[in-house]
Design a protein around this motif. Structure first.
Motif, PDB file in Angstrom:
ATOM      1  N   ALA A 158       0.849  -1.192   0.000  1.00 60.16           N
ATOM      2  CA  ALA A 158       0.000   0.000   0.000  1.00 60.16           C
ATOM      3  C   ALA A 158       0.883   1.241   0.000  1.00 60.16           C
ATOM      4  O   ALA A 158       1.676   1.452   0.915  1.00 60.16           O
ATOM      5  N   VAL A 159       0.760   2.033  -1.044  1.00 58.52           N
ATOM      6  CA  VAL A 159       1.542   3.267  -1.180  1.00 58.52           C
ATOM      7  C   VAL A 159       0.608   4.406  -1.604  1.00 58.52           C
ATOM      8  O   VAL A 159       0.743   4.954  -2.688  1.00 58.52           O
ATOM      9  N   PRO A 160      -0.355   4.767  -0.745  1.00 56.80           N
ATOM     10  CA  PRO A 160      -1.324   5.801  -1.118  1.00 56.80           C
ATOM     11  C   PRO A 160      -0.651   7.153  -1.327  1.00 56.80           C
ATOM     12  O   PRO A 160       0.294   7.503  -0.627  1.00 56.80           O
ATOM     13  N   GLY A 161      -1.144   7.867  -2.311  1.00 50.81           N
ATOM     14  CA  GLY A 161      -0.616   9.198  -2.578  1.00 50.81           C
ATOM     15  C   GLY A 161       0.630   9.203  -3.444  1.00 50.81           C
ATOM     16  O   GLY A 161       1.112  10.272  -3.805  1.00 50.81           O
ATOM     17  N   LEU A 162       1.158   8.041  -3.771  1.00 51.07           N
ATOM     18  CA  LEU A 162       2.342   7.975  -4.621  1.00 51.07           C
ATOM     19  C   LEU A 162       1.952   7.683  -6.057  1.00 51.07           C
ATOM     20  O   LEU A 162       0.903   7.100  -6.320  1.00 51.07           O
ATOM     21  N   ALA A 163       2.810   8.071  -6.953  1.00 52.60           N
ATOM     22  CA  ALA A 163       2.651   7.749  -8.364  1.00 52.60           C
ATOM     23  C   ALA A 163       3.695   6.700  -8.712  1.00 52.60           C
ATOM     24  O   ALA A 163       4.707   6.584  -8.009  1.00 52.60           O
ATOM     25  N   PRO A 164       3.502   5.937  -9.766  1.00 49.35           N
ATOM     26  CA  PRO A 164       4.490   4.918 -10.135  1.00 49.35           C
ATOM     27  C   PRO A 164       5.897   5.477 -10.299  1.00 49.35           C
ATOM     28  O   PRO A 164       6.875   4.808  -9.982  1.00 49.35           O
ATOM     29  N   GLU A 165       6.022   6.721 -10.750  1.00 46.92           N
ATOM     30  CA  GLU A 165       7.360   7.301 -10.925  1.00 46.92           C
ATOM     31  C   GLU A 165       8.043   7.629  -9.597  1.00 46.92           C
ATOM     32  O   GLU A 165       9.244   7.898  -9.567  1.00 46.92           O
ATOM     33  N   ASP A 166       7.302   7.599  -8.491  1.00 49.38           N
ATOM     34  CA  ASP A 166       7.887   7.825  -7.162  1.00 49.38           C
ATOM     35  C   ASP A 166       8.460   6.537  -6.574  1.00 49.38           C
ATOM     36  O   ASP A 166       9.008   6.562  -5.471  1.00 49.38           O
ATOM     37  N   LEU A 167       8.315   5.417  -7.272  1.00 50.02           N
ATOM     38  CA  LEU A 167       8.734   4.115  -6.765  1.00 50.02           C
ATOM     39  C   LEU A 167       9.852   3.524  -7.615  1.00 50.02           C
ATOM     40  O   LEU A 167       9.936   3.779  -8.811  1.00 50.02           O
ATOM     41  N   GLU A 168      10.692   2.713  -6.953  1.00 48.94           N
ATOM     42  CA  GLU A 168      11.749   1.975  -7.643  1.00 48.94           C
ATOM     43  C   GLU A 168      11.759   0.564  -7.076  1.00 48.94           C
ATOM     44  O   GLU A 168      11.796   0.378  -5.865  1.00 48.94           O
ATOM     45  N   VAL A 169      11.717  -0.421  -7.957  1.00 44.35           N
ATOM     46  CA  VAL A 169      11.708  -1.824  -7.547  1.00 44.35           C
ATOM     47  C   VAL A 169      12.934  -2.499  -8.141  1.00 44.35           C
ATOM     48  O   VAL A 169      13.233  -2.324  -9.317  1.00 44.35           O
ATOM     49  N   SER A 170      13.658  -3.251  -7.298  1.00 48.53           N
ATOM     50  CA  SER A 170      14.822  -3.990  -7.806  1.00 48.53           C
ATOM     51  C   SER A 170      14.842  -5.387  -7.200  1.00 48.53           C
ATOM     52  O   SER A 170      14.381  -5.603  -6.081  1.00 48.53           O
ATOM     53  N   LEU A 171      15.377  -6.314  -7.961  1.00 44.13           N
ATOM     54  CA  LEU A 171      15.488  -7.710  -7.540  1.00 44.13           C
ATOM     55  C   LEU A 171      16.925  -8.135  -7.764  1.00 44.13           C
ATOM     56  O   LEU A 171      17.414  -8.090  -8.889  1.00 44.13           O
ATOM     57  N   GLU A 172      17.597  -8.500  -6.686  1.00 42.25           N
ATOM     58  CA  GLU A 172      18.989  -8.910  -6.771  1.00 42.25           C
ATOM     59  C   GLU A 172      19.169 -10.162  -5.927  1.00 42.25           C
ATOM     60  O   GLU A 172      18.970 -10.130  -4.711  1.00 42.25           O
ATOM     61  N   GLY A 173      19.499 -11.255  -6.596  1.00 41.39           N
ATOM     62  CA  GLY A 173      19.609 -12.516  -5.879  1.00 41.39           C
ATOM     63  C   GLY A 173      18.254 -12.878  -5.297  1.00 41.39           C
ATOM     64  O   GLY A 173      17.241 -12.859  -5.974  1.00 41.39           O
ATOM     65  N   GLY A 174      18.213 -13.177  -4.013  1.00 42.52           N
ATOM     66  CA  GLY A 174      16.966 -13.509  -3.343  1.00 42.52           C
ATOM     67  C   GLY A 174      16.370 -12.344  -2.587  1.00 42.52           C
ATOM     68  O   GLY A 174      15.544 -12.526  -1.700  1.00 42.52           O
TER      69      GLY A 174
END
Length: 154
Positions: free
Chosen positions: A64-80
């Motif tokens: 849940a990230v109310p008030g945020l836009a997708p450009e305000d978020l960063e998702v990364s996956l490294e290893g596990g």
């Protein structure tokens, strides 16, 4: 500035006061708050609540990230490790604001999750709808549940 009298609880004068493992901590917190008042309360920081669950084919993270836009978020996956970073920006600057209550936290946040199974990062999918970030991380073939047939032996 007006002075406001706070209700202070009277000192206890019980000779047989009960003692417990947290009574000293509670007393220290009470004294700290009496002396510092509202300044003793911690400043709110943003922690995005999340659910991480598993289906037969994938791991799914809903945050849940109310008030945020997708450009305000960063998702990364490294290893596990799956990491979600975000920035909650304060409301537009106004010259003078006199807050009576300010509970909406602002600032950066980082959440890192250790994934319980191996996932295929190349097939990961991120969706954003109504303030909910949903990440679908397909499991690698080896991590998927396999049905083992039961052989009847006589």
């Amino acid at each position: 500035m007006a002075l406001v009298r706070r209700n202070v609880r009277p000192a206890e004068i019980t000779p047989f006061r009960t003692w417990g493992p947290f009574s000293l901590l509670e007393e220290a917190n009470r004294l700290f708050e009496e002396v510092l008042g509202d300044f003793a309360r911690p400043v709110a920081t943003y922690v995005a609540p999340a659910d991480l669950y598993e289906t037969d084919e994938a791991l799914v993270l809903e945050m849940a990230v109310p008030g945020l836009a997708p450009e305000d978020l960063e998702v990364s996956l490294e290893g596990g490790k799956l990491t979600v970073r975000g920035q909650v920006k304060p409301a537009e600057e106004v010259k003078v604001r006199r807050y009576y209550l300010q509970e909406i936290p602002h600032g950066s946040f980082v959440r890192t999750f250790t994934l319980p199974v191996e996932v295929d990062a190349s097939q990961a999918k991120a969706e954003f709808r109504h303030g909910i970030l949903r990440l679908t991380l397909p499991k690698v073939a080896e991590a998927r549940a396999k049905r083992i047939p039961i052989e009847v032996v006589q």
